[in-house]
Write a protein that holds these residues in place. Sequence first.
Motif, mmCIF file in Angstrom:
data_model
loop_
_atom_site.group_PDB
_atom_site.id
_atom_site.type_symbol
_atom_site.label_atom_id
_atom_site.label_comp_id
_atom_site.label_asym_id
_atom_site.label_seq_id
_atom_site.Cartn_x
_atom_site.Cartn_y
_atom_site.Cartn_z
ATOM 1 N N ASP A 199 38.761 39.663 40.578
ATOM 2 C CA ASP A 199 37.046 39.425 40.656
ATOM 3 C C ASP A 199 35.883 39.655 40.575
ATOM 4 O OD1 ASP A 199 36.654 37.870 41.984
ATOM 5 O OD2 ASP A 199 36.347 35.495 40.435
ATOM 6 N N LYS A 206 36.479 32.356 48.809
ATOM 7 C CA LYS A 206 37.044 32.244 48.269
ATOM 8 C C LYS A 206 38.586 32.974 48.681
ATOM 9 C CE LYS A 206 38.569 33.354 43.151
ATOM 10 N NZ LYS A 206 38.106 34.607 41.948
ATOM 11 N N GLU A 213 37.255 42.527 36.176
ATOM 12 C CA GLU A 213 37.311 40.832 35.637
ATOM 13 C C GLU A 213 35.768 41.234 34.399
ATOM 14 O OE1 GLU A 213 37.307 37.125 36.194
ATOM 15 O OE2 GLU A 213 35.614 36.730 35.835
HETATM 16 MG MG MG Z 1 39.029 34.489 38.188
#
Ligand code: MG
Length: 214
Positions: free
Chosen positions: A90, A71, A157
């Motif tokens: 997250d 990410k 999250e």
């Molecule tokens: Mg996300």
Amino acid sequence: MENLKLVDAFTDFVEESTLPYRQMMTYYNCALMEVETKFKVLNEQFSLFYDRNPIESIHTRIKSQSSILKKLQKKNLALTIPNIENNLFDIAGVRVVCAFTEDIYSLVNSFLSQDDVRLIEKKDYIQNPKENGYRSLHLIVEIPIFLSDEKKWIKVEVQFRTIAMDFWASLEHKIRYKKNLSKERLDEIDKELLECAQICKTLDEKMEEIKTGN
Ligand code: MG
Ligand code: GTP
């Protein structure tokens, strides 16, 4: 003997240099425990008043090292602790699976009205499903964890789904991410998955109707 000393020194070096990372992950883990407890408390209180549990299951997970790396790369960011903390929201994830859609909104309201929960972002894919049919309600929140000498706000999250939404999302993930599928086959699958999402939505609505007796 000399070799053993070297191994010890290396182990110390690795432990010391990874300490900030492990510390950050511990904070995310603590935040997960806090959020999970909040939902367990709400579930207990709800069942006392309404004689049923709104929550079917709660899953928690910490993002894996390889997913964190991927990410960051996608966002063109270097692997640093501030980059993780300030850009990936997250790392700590909670999934709350509810019996009925209505339960999701009651839980979200109660959760967000708690004075130690700060809302950062809300995405309601139940009201506005994704193009592929995905439905869920996503929150990014910040909650405090209390350490021996400080209070730290940590992002978590939270995804809320009904059993039917969770069923669809789990199977879609398994089917959609199969390797080596042709473009035509993928288009066909997308169309069929969208139909299944519609069936799941109808099921949720039907169950809600049966429950309320309308
Ligand atoms: Mg996300
Ligand atoms: P990412 O966090 O990078 O995915 O982007 P985002 O923050 O814009 O995504 P979003 O909040 O829409 O979704 C985040 C998470 O929701 C994903 O990691 C999945 O767990 C879940 N999700 C979102 N869309 C889908 C979908 O189409 N299918 C399934 N199975 N899960 C989804």
